[in-house]
Write a protein that holds these residues in place. Sequence first.
Motif, PDB file in Angstrom:
ATOM      1  N   GLN A 109     -25.817   9.604   0.500  1.00 29.03           N
ATOM      2  CA  GLN A 109     -25.177  11.049   0.598  1.00 29.03           C
ATOM      3  C   GLN A 109     -23.285  10.506   0.666  1.00 29.03           C
ATOM      4  N   LEU A 110     -22.848  11.216  -0.626  1.00 28.58           N
ATOM      5  CA  LEU A 110     -21.568  10.686  -0.896  1.00 28.58           C
ATOM      6  C   LEU A 110     -20.503  10.445   0.319  1.00 28.58           C
ATOM      7  N   LEU A 111     -20.608  11.682   1.189  1.00 27.78           N
ATOM      8  CA  LEU A 111     -19.492  11.761   2.097  1.00 27.78           C
ATOM      9  C   LEU A 111     -20.118  10.914   3.187  1.00 27.78           C
ATOM     10  N   VAL A 114     -23.767  13.680   8.057  1.00 26.99           N
ATOM     11  CA  VAL A 114     -22.899  13.579   7.043  1.00 26.99           C
ATOM     12  C   VAL A 114     -21.515  13.649   7.512  1.00 26.99           C
ATOM     13  N   ALA A 115     -20.906  14.851   7.934  1.00 24.90           N
ATOM     14  CA  ALA A 115     -19.452  14.890   8.488  1.00 24.90           C
ATOM     15  C   ALA A 115     -19.205  14.233   9.650  1.00 24.90           C
ATOM     16  N   THR A 130     -18.162   7.656   1.912  1.00 29.86           N
ATOM     17  CA  THR A 130     -16.670   8.070   1.643  1.00 29.86           C
ATOM     18  C   THR A 130     -15.913   8.491   2.716  1.00 29.86           C
ATOM     19  N   ILE A 135     -19.408  -4.047  -0.970  1.00 31.98           N
ATOM     20  CA  ILE A 135     -20.291  -2.904  -1.569  1.00 31.98           C
ATOM     21  C   ILE A 135     -21.492  -3.401  -1.818  1.00 31.98           C
ATOM     22  N   THR A 148     -25.263   8.814  -6.588  1.00 34.50           N
ATOM     23  CA  THR A 148     -25.764   9.835  -5.468  1.00 34.50           C
ATOM     24  C   THR A 148     -26.931  10.467  -5.986  1.00 34.50           C
ATOM     25  N   LEU A 205     -10.865   3.949   6.473  1.00 37.65           N
ATOM     26  CA  LEU A 205     -10.724   2.282   6.497  1.00 37.65           C
ATOM     27  C   LEU A 205      -9.846   1.953   5.366  1.00 37.65           C
ATOM     28  N   ASN A 206     -10.048   2.719   4.255  1.00 36.43           N
ATOM     29  CA  ASN A 206      -9.141   2.439   3.035  1.00 36.43           C
ATOM     30  C   ASN A 206      -7.390   2.499   3.386  1.00 36.43           C
ATOM     31  N   LEU A 219     -15.167   5.540   4.687  1.00 38.26           N
ATOM     32  CA  LEU A 219     -14.543   4.538   3.951  1.00 38.26           C
ATOM     33  C   LEU A 219     -12.772   4.940   3.580  1.00 38.26           C
ATOM     34  N   ASP A 220     -12.628   6.207   3.612  1.00 33.16           N
ATOM     35  CA  ASP A 220     -11.487   6.600   3.414  1.00 33.16           C
ATOM     36  C   ASP A 220     -10.440   6.397   4.477  1.00 33.16           C
ATOM     37  N   ILE A 247     -20.745   4.882  -7.717  1.00 33.08           N
ATOM     38  CA  ILE A 247     -19.860   3.880  -7.131  1.00 33.08           C
ATOM     39  C   ILE A 247     -20.257   2.320  -7.386  1.00 33.08           C
ATOM     40  N   MET A 250     -17.297  10.888  10.060  1.00 36.09           N
ATOM     41  CA  MET A 250     -15.924  10.810  10.205  1.00 36.09           C
ATOM     42  C   MET A 250     -15.499  10.749  11.456  1.00 36.09           C
TER      43      MET A 250
END
Lengths: 232, 232
Positions: free
Chosen positions: B18-20, B183-184, B23, B42, B60, B29-30, B26-27, B78, B187
């Motif tokens: 699942q993309l989110l 998923v969400a 990411t 990765i 995905t 942590l980026n 990771l966003d 990815i 975050m």
Amino acid sequence: MAAHTPKHIAIILFPGFQLLDVTGPLDTLNVLSRSTPLRLSILASTLGTLHHGNTDPVSTALPPTPSTPSTPPFAQSILPTHTFDTAPPDIDVLIVPGGPGTRTPATTRPILPFITRTYPSLTHLLSICTGSGIVAQTGVLDGRRATSNKRAFAWAKQQSEAVAWVARARWVVDGNVWTSSGVAAGMDMVYAWVEAVWGEGIAGELADGSEYERNRDSGNDRFAERWGATDG
Amino acid sequence: MAAHTPKHIAIILFPGFQLLDVTGPLDTLNVLSRSTPLRLSILASTLGTLHHGNTDPVSTALPPTPSTPSTPPFAQSILPTHTFDTAPPDIDVLIVPGGPGTRTPATTRPILPFITRTYPSLTHLLSICTGSGIVAQTGVLDGRRATSNKRAFAWAKQQSEAVAWVARARWVVDGNVWTSSGVAAGMDMVYAWVEAVWGEGIAGELADGSEYERNRDSGNDRFAERWGATDG
């Protein structure tokens, strides 16, 4: 409802894109695509080549410089499907993300003519975060209301004085152009856009399935004040 | 605070992730990595080969079957940096995402021994969404409290009866194992984890910079009721 229901969505990648600008909206659209006929093209200047170190294709990291390592220690790379030159002609919706790369003219230069020539045939143009700064450079936002990342709002305003920049907004819709505030705001905007195109029931089901608490009020934005963004 | 501050984070990818789930954390942590020394690996079963159609590296989309197109119409890929066999030995933190691929035993089989042999040297193990179902299969969650995706909660519970599955939770911390809801929720969990490791000031600055409205209460979760998830 749009003139016709979008079937082909394209998103632009560039070195130094903000991961969540891209993947927040795409994750929602990924799930939507399981029940709705949708096609995705991922566009970049080059398809890149897969080599040792994995710094190509398009990375969230800025291109290496003499003072930075050639392999960024903390980054991800997503594969494009087409270049701007080979992009399919039937794109309905174009998504322009933001990120640190938007401030690199060499990075954004190839994007501008693509937006300019593609916009007239789109049902919708969506930008996230500092992506609106790129779109502003094309003139497509001239005379329109738009928003952008709140910490980078002064930069966004510098990209065009012909845009009515709205500081206090989670996202702004003007005609068929949707612009969101920074990073996470792109998720609220894409759910609102899905609602506008496919209806409230589908948008609500997608958000609940992803356990996402939507901000459904485009004017509900505490980050303009947090980062001192003002209209321009 | 952790025994030592994590410096090397690894995330597992598999076809149908699942993309989110990947990411969203990771966003955050980026952005953290711009001011804090952090390295990312990765990991996947294979590095894949870049060929026409871009269905490798890790997509995905689920792997093609005789009845599905070999090039999925709406997906992203990815690039992994290492396989499970070539993974660096000094990983501090392992992140296990979820997604449709978690229900494919052929997909998850290579992941299980890697989690089992890596867990003892980790400062933290984090899972998002149905990723906890994979971790549960390794026994690492035995005797622990954990949560998972609320729409797939019955499936998660089936992966191990030795886990105290908590339905009403945005995320659950038990020792050094953090599991999030769907998923969400990943975050919210990653911001809480950053707060636990690097402090409230840094977590708050990251969230405000990304214009993300955190749910800071791990027990605040309306999705258990929404999807009928019950403790197990």
